[in-house]
Scaffold this active site. Structure first.
Site, PDB file in Angstrom:
ATOM      1  N   HIS A  85       0.785  -1.242   0.000  1.00 22.90           N
ATOM      2  CA  HIS A  85       0.000   0.000   0.000  1.00 22.90           C
ATOM      3  C   HIS A  85       0.813   1.286   0.000  1.00 22.90           C
ATOM      4  O   HIS A  85       0.320   2.313  -0.450  1.00 22.90           O
ATOM      5  CB  HIS A  85      -1.022  -0.001   1.149  1.00 22.90           C
ATOM      6  CG  HIS A  85      -0.489   0.380   2.478  1.00 22.90           C
ATOM      7  ND1 HIS A  85       0.101  -0.533   3.331  1.00 22.90           N
ATOM      8  CD2 HIS A  85      -0.453   1.569   3.122  1.00 22.90           C
ATOM      9  CE1 HIS A  85       0.463   0.091   4.440  1.00 22.90           C
ATOM     10  NE2 HIS A  85       0.141   1.367   4.332  1.00 22.90           N
ATOM     11  N   GLU A  96       3.612   5.410  -3.235  1.00 22.37           N
ATOM     12  CA  GLU A  96       3.726   6.731  -2.624  1.00 22.37           C
ATOM     13  C   GLU A  96       5.105   6.990  -2.013  1.00 22.37           C
ATOM     14  O   GLU A  96       5.602   8.109  -2.056  1.00 22.37           O
ATOM     15  CB  GLU A  96       2.647   6.855  -1.551  1.00 22.37           C
ATOM     16  CG  GLU A  96       2.391   8.248  -1.095  1.00 22.37           C
ATOM     17  CD  GLU A  96       1.189   8.321  -0.166  1.00 22.37           C
ATOM     18  OE1 GLU A  96       0.565   9.383  -0.158  1.00 22.37           O
ATOM     19  OE2 GLU A  96       0.898   7.347   0.544  1.00 22.37           O
ATOM     20  N   ASP A  97       5.721   5.974  -1.427  1.00 18.49           N
ATOM     21  CA  ASP A  97       6.943   6.173  -0.637  1.00 18.49           C
ATOM     22  C   ASP A  97       8.198   5.532  -1.223  1.00 18.49           C
ATOM     23  O   ASP A  97       9.187   5.360  -0.514  1.00 18.49           O
ATOM     24  CB  ASP A  97       6.738   5.636   0.783  1.00 18.49           C
ATOM     25  CG  ASP A  97       5.703   6.434   1.557  1.00 18.49           C
ATOM     26  OD1 ASP A  97       5.498   7.617   1.232  1.00 18.49           O
ATOM     27  OD2 ASP A  97       5.097   5.864   2.476  1.00 18.49           O
ATOM     28  N   ASP A 108      -4.311   0.499   8.097  1.00 25.03           N
ATOM     29  CA  ASP A 108      -3.186   1.429   8.001  1.00 25.03           C
ATOM     30  C   ASP A 108      -3.297   2.506   9.079  1.00 25.03           C
ATOM     31  O   ASP A 108      -2.337   2.804   9.792  1.00 25.03           O
ATOM     32  CB  ASP A 108      -3.190   2.061   6.605  1.00 25.03           C
ATOM     33  CG  ASP A 108      -2.135   3.121   6.403  1.00 25.03           C
ATOM     34  OD1 ASP A 108      -0.963   2.887   6.759  1.00 25.03           O
ATOM     35  OD2 ASP A 108      -2.482   4.196   5.871  1.00 25.03           O
TER      36      ASP A 108
END
Length: 185
Positions: free
Chosen positions: A70, A74-75, A154
């Protein structure tokens, strides 16, 4: 939390599903190599914990794989195309959905102290409308309920590890959790 502990929890899944989850774990571990969280622990511990929460509820393999992945888009340097090639459309769509939901934030201006009661009352009405809009947006953006389940897991782990975050950010995250996520849950 280790991958071996997650494997133990997903013994209800087929061996093929477990292999796919292993691939997702290996992919996420490589993507997050060298990254740490504010708490100082290896970044991979976060997606492992999120996946673990979902495995506790015996969710399906694509959901658990997406939980492991997940934060990769993004990271890290991983792209949506990378995920699509490696894991297909279903898992990629789950990851994209969680990423989209993660971008919704409560406006900072709502936390400022108000000088006059009347002004405060007007701002409170606007704040309440803003919160309701966020809740509706969260639900509308989630074409698949599994996206919200991953986001809740999360958020749960993020709340449990708030000690590694600046105090102003801790307050914002806690406020969002109370006012946006808790009512939906």
């Amino acid at each position: 939390m280790s991958f071996a502990e997650l494997l133990y929890k997903i013994d209800y899944l087929s061996s093929e599903d477990q292999k796919m989850i292993r691939r997702a774990y290996d992919f996420a571990k490589k993507a997050h190599q060298g990254q740490t969280r504010g708490t100082g622990e290896e970044y991979i511990k976060h997606p492992l914990k999120v996946a673990s929460y979902l495995a506790n509820n015996e969710l399906d393999a694509p959901t658990i794989a997406a939980a492991l992945l997940h934060d990769t888009e993004e990271d890290s340097s991983v792209t949506v195309n990378d995920l699509e090639k490696e894991f297909g459309t279903e898992i990629t769509e789950l990851v994209k959905g969680v990423t989209k939901l993660g971008k919704i934030k409560i406006k900072k201006s709502w936390f400022l102290p108000f000088k006059f009661l009347q002004e405060r009352q007007q701002k409170q009405l606007g704040y309440d409308r803003h919160l309701e809009s966020l809740r509706k947006m969260l639900l509308a953006m989630s074409k698949d309920i599994r996206v919200i389940l991953i986001k809740f897991a999360d958020r749960l782990h993020n709340m449990q590890t708030l000690k590694g975050v600046r105090s102003d950010k801790r307050r914002r995250i806690a406020q969002e959790t109370l006012e946006v996520y808790a009512p939906i849950a």
